[in-house]
Design an enzyme around this catalytic site. Structure first.
Site, mmCIF file in Angstrom:
data_model
loop_
_atom_site.group_PDB
_atom_site.id
_atom_site.type_symbol
_atom_site.label_atom_id
_atom_site.label_comp_id
_atom_site.label_asym_id
_atom_site.label_seq_id
_atom_site.Cartn_x
_atom_site.Cartn_y
_atom_site.Cartn_z
ATOM 1 N N ASP A 85 0.875 -1.160 0.000
ATOM 2 C CA ASP A 85 0.000 0.000 0.000
ATOM 3 C C ASP A 85 0.920 1.219 0.000
ATOM 4 O OD1 ASP A 85 -2.095 1.795 0.086
ATOM 5 O OD2 ASP A 85 -3.190 0.728 1.639
HETATM 6 C C1 BGC Z 1 -5.083 3.229 0.118
HETATM 7 C C2 BGC Z 1 -5.157 2.272 -1.045
HETATM 8 C C3 BGC Z 1 -4.976 3.023 -2.332
HETATM 9 C C4 BGC Z 1 -3.644 3.749 -2.298
HETATM 10 C C5 BGC Z 1 -3.328 4.540 -3.542
HETATM 11 C C6 BGC Z 1 -3.828 4.084 0.065
HETATM 12 O O1 BGC Z 1 -3.894 5.087 1.010
HETATM 13 O O2 BGC Z 1 -5.130 2.524 1.327
HETATM 14 O O3 BGC Z 1 -6.371 1.580 -1.033
HETATM 15 O O4 BGC Z 1 -5.077 2.166 -3.421
HETATM 16 O O5 BGC Z 1 -3.652 4.658 -1.208
HETATM 17 O O6 BGC Z 1 -4.129 5.652 -3.641
#
Ligand code: BGC
Length: 722
Positions: free
Chosen positions: A265
């Site tokens: 993530d």
């Molecule tokens: C989120 C993800 C997301 C990523 C990119 C993170 O903060 O938890 O679900 O895909 O950001 O935006």
């Protein structure tokens, strides 16, 4: 002669069979052919070039190797529509870019359709739009188990039930990937709350892990063939999910045989060597904090560690191989399918998902509305005019259009029905019941034949994730189930003024309805229903569509009665959350503890009625074939979700009262009967015995329960499995 021929025949057949099988064995499998090409590419790369592929090169890309014609890998949120463009490093003004996508109903609405084929269609829209926008990986589906009604991201997720999650996720993933785009199932693992999501340590039993939290990911890999998985922010049993050898190396890549990319993530990697050893292939994140990409943890430091001999070069090659593998699978190196963007057909699928996902919770014969007999409707509630697409956090979508509930109702009501609109409540920080707004809503309701209140949760006032009024949003959890902005007072007053009131709830999960549910004749859960949500809602209100959505999560009466409050912890203390509710998540708790929820898992009404008959269950070894007839006994076309639950009558370890192990959505014309046949495999009868560390089948009596909801079982049979 004839007899000689006969004698020679078996030998001849054997020779032919050998030649054919030998020829087949000589043919490399498609994956072997891909790996051959990859090995050639890797052999030409420098260490620096390889490492350049293991980390972000901008907010949503990871590095390529231009010298060898290897492009960057382009990712994008999100799970219910391709996210608006933020520019390479979040700083570019992209207002001129055409990034207005189809806003699909969010994950929980998709799951409410209980229609895996629609899941596939949904994935197709996403994949096709991602492809048209030049994306390689779409960051969805989000399949974390809905453990608590309070999680701010429940709207993006699917269900409290691992079987339903698995079925819906597989369709979605295949739909995306058939468009030459990789899905990225997230967040692996146990990102079931937003409070302290970047530091919380999740503790759960091995049984809860195996029975509840892993099956969706297992199905995504083994049945969906997903190419990418996103490692969650949180810790699991003391180790970060991006550095967790047990979760990633042993289970995901080992047991499940995952061959694709485990990407972090955004900003979820904490240590270089541990992440590399324990399974992370790609470190993603943006440079918002001013960290240059070569200073990411899987960047220059990796080169130094390989040169020092701390990291084996083969570990790096394995990660590069995985990234290239995904690129080949999505045909990044040529012959990629063309995508399409914001087409009529895509919006039509968004509408279909909303129509099948909106759930009719209660109906004392008020619905459907008869347009020819109604002269006036008072539409009330700030959510009736509120677009939702850009809210909620990273899953935000800028859409070409979004039909709000009021617009949808207007379109169907036409000129013949007089519509009024009053906001009824104010969405603002700490806003409580607003007397003046309630009074004018009550006046409007009194004068109208019907009142429709559209309320519920919101994504936040400014449509930003972390603003003060966000309830369904990334980065925060709700603190309770009470309706915000004084809506309880509004609903009570309007229902009193006009007993012909329909309450429509927008949101990612339940509200506490106890103060008004008894007096309110009709209630719908419309979730965040996408670009065509207003049309779909109005179609259901006026009976153009018979509702067929079923709750993918239990709606408790009060928060105190939910399992995370009764048994477990949510959101834990400042460092740790212990899942003491164990396997008793959602209906597994309510059924076993005999707590009556407001609306049960699998509940959802229709405008027609269905009869279940002729249930037979035949066993074949450790499998069982369930067969029954469903008849539409009403006067309208409609769809029923036949749900099959399994209960073990006596078991060594405690098991939930019953568990969903099969379902099928059946569309029927009035008077039509269809037979439904479902096969329950051995795993439908097993549980994870953590004393023996194994899936176990305790032979004995099982009850097969078939019904329209977890609390509405229409037919059952006891069988014996040896
Ligand atoms: C989120 C993800 C997301 C990523 C990119 C993170 O903060 O938890 O679900 O895909 O950001 O935006």
């Amino acid at each position: 002669m004839i007899s000689n021929y006969r004698k020679a025949l078996p030998a001849f057949v054997l020779v032919v069979a050998f030649c054919v099988s030998h020829a087949v064995a000589q043919q490399p499998s498609p994956d072997e052919a891909i790996y051959k090409k990859i090995d050639v590419q890797i052999s030409k790369m420098t260490l620096e070039e390889k490492v350049g592929m293991l980390h972000a090169s901008s907010s949503f890309t990871s590095g390529g190797v231009p010298r060898l014609g290897i492009p960057e890998l382009v990712t994008s949120d999100g799970p219910h529509g391709v996210r608006l463009e933020h520019g390479r490093d979040w700083r570019t003004d992209n207002d001129h870019v055409d990034d207005s996508a189809t806003y699909l109903p969010t994950g929980v609405c998709l799951a409410s359709t209980w229609d895996p084929q629609l899941g596939y269609a949904y994935g197709t829209v996403l994949g096709s739009e991602a492809n048209a926008r030049g994306k390689d990986v779409i960051l969805g589906p989000g399949i974390n188990i809905i453990r608590s009604p309070l999680n701010g991201r429940n709207f993006e997720y699917e269900s409290e039930d691992p079987y339903l999650v698995s079925k819906m996720a597989v369709g979605y993933i295949k739909g995306v990937q058939d468009q030459d785009v990789s899905a990225c199932v997230k967040h692996f693992l146990a990102n079931n709350q937003e409070t302290q999501r970047t530091s919380i340590n999740v503790l759960m039993s091995e049984r809860a892990l195996r029975e509840i939290y892993l099956p969706g990911f297992k199905a995504a890999v083994e049945k969906g063939g997903v190419y990418s998985v996103m490692g969650a922010y949180n810790k699991f049993r003391g180790e970060w999910c991006t550095e967790n050898a047990y979760l990633v190396n042993n289970i995901l890549k080992g047991e499940f045989g995952f061959k694709g990319i485990l990407m972090s993530d955004w900003g979820a990697v904490h240590h270089t060597a541990e992440a590399l050893w324990n399974g992370t292939d790609l470190e993603m994140g943006s440079d918002l904090l001013g960290l240059p990409y070569n200073k990411f943890l899987l960047a220059d430091t990796v080169v130094a560690l390989v040169k020092k001999g701390v990291i084996d070069p083969q570990t790096i090659d394995d990660k590069v191989r995985r990234i290239l593998y995904v690129m080949y699978k999505i045909h990044k190196f040529g012959n990629r399918k063309p995508g399409a963007f914001s087409t009529k057909a895509h919006f039509a699928i968004a509408q279909k998902v909303a129509e099948e996902g909106i759930v009719l919770l209660k109906n004392n014969s008020l619905l459907p509305l008869d347009a020819s007999a109604i002269h006036s409707i008072a539409v009330i509630g700030a959510n009736a005019t509120r677009p939702q697409s850009e809210g909620g956090g990273s899953s935000q979508v800028r859409t070409r259009y979004e039909i709000t509930p009021l617009e949808g109702i207007k379109r169907i009501a036409g000129d013949g029905i007089h519509l009024t609109y009053s906001p009824g409540y104010r969405i603002a920080k700490d806003a409580t019941a607003d007397r003046a707004l309630i009074d004018s809503a009550v006046e409007a309701a009194k004068k109208a034949d019907i009142a429709v209140i559209v309320g519920g949760w919101t994504h936040g006032y400014n449509n930003y994730a972390w603003d003060d009024n966000a309830y369904d949003a990334e980065g925060i959890d709700k603190t309770d189930m009470a309706m915000p902005f004084g809506q309880d007072s509004l609903i009570a007053a309007v229902v009193k003024a006009n007993p012909r009131t329909v309450v429509v709830l927008v949101g990612g999960g339940p509200v506490d309805m106890t103060s008004w549910i008894n007096e309110t004749p009709a209630v719908l859960e419309s979730w965040y229903a996408g670009s065509e949500g207003g049309d779909a809602l109005a179609g259901i209100l006026f009976g153009r569509v018979s509702p067929s959505g079923k709750l993918p999560m239990t709606f408790p009466k009060t928060l105190a009665e939910s399992p995370v409050r009764a048994l477990g912890q949510f959101p834990g203390d400042s460092t740790t959350v212990e899942y003491d509710d164990d396997i008793f998540v959602g209906y597994r708790y309510f059924d076993t503890w005999k707590v009556k929820p407001q609306f049960a898992f699998g509940h959802g009404l229709s405008y027609t009625t269905f009869q279940y008959s002729n249930l037979t269950v035949t066993t074949h070894g450790q499998t069982a074939v369930v067969s029954l007839a469903i008849t539409n006994t009403g006067h309208r076309a409609g769809a029923e979700v036949v749900q099959v639950y399994v209960k073990q009558n006596h078991c060594t370890l405690r098991r939930p009262e019953k568990e969903l192990k099969g379902f099928e959505k059946v569309f029927l014309q009035p008077g039509e009967t269809r037979n439904v046949t479902l096969t329950l495999q051995k795993d439908a009868f097993q549980y994870y015995n953590d004393l023996r560390h194994a899936w176990t089948l305790d032979p004995g009596a099982f009850t097969i329960l078939c019904g329209s909801a977890s609390d509405d079982i229409r037919a059952s049979k006891v069988i014996f499995i040896k």
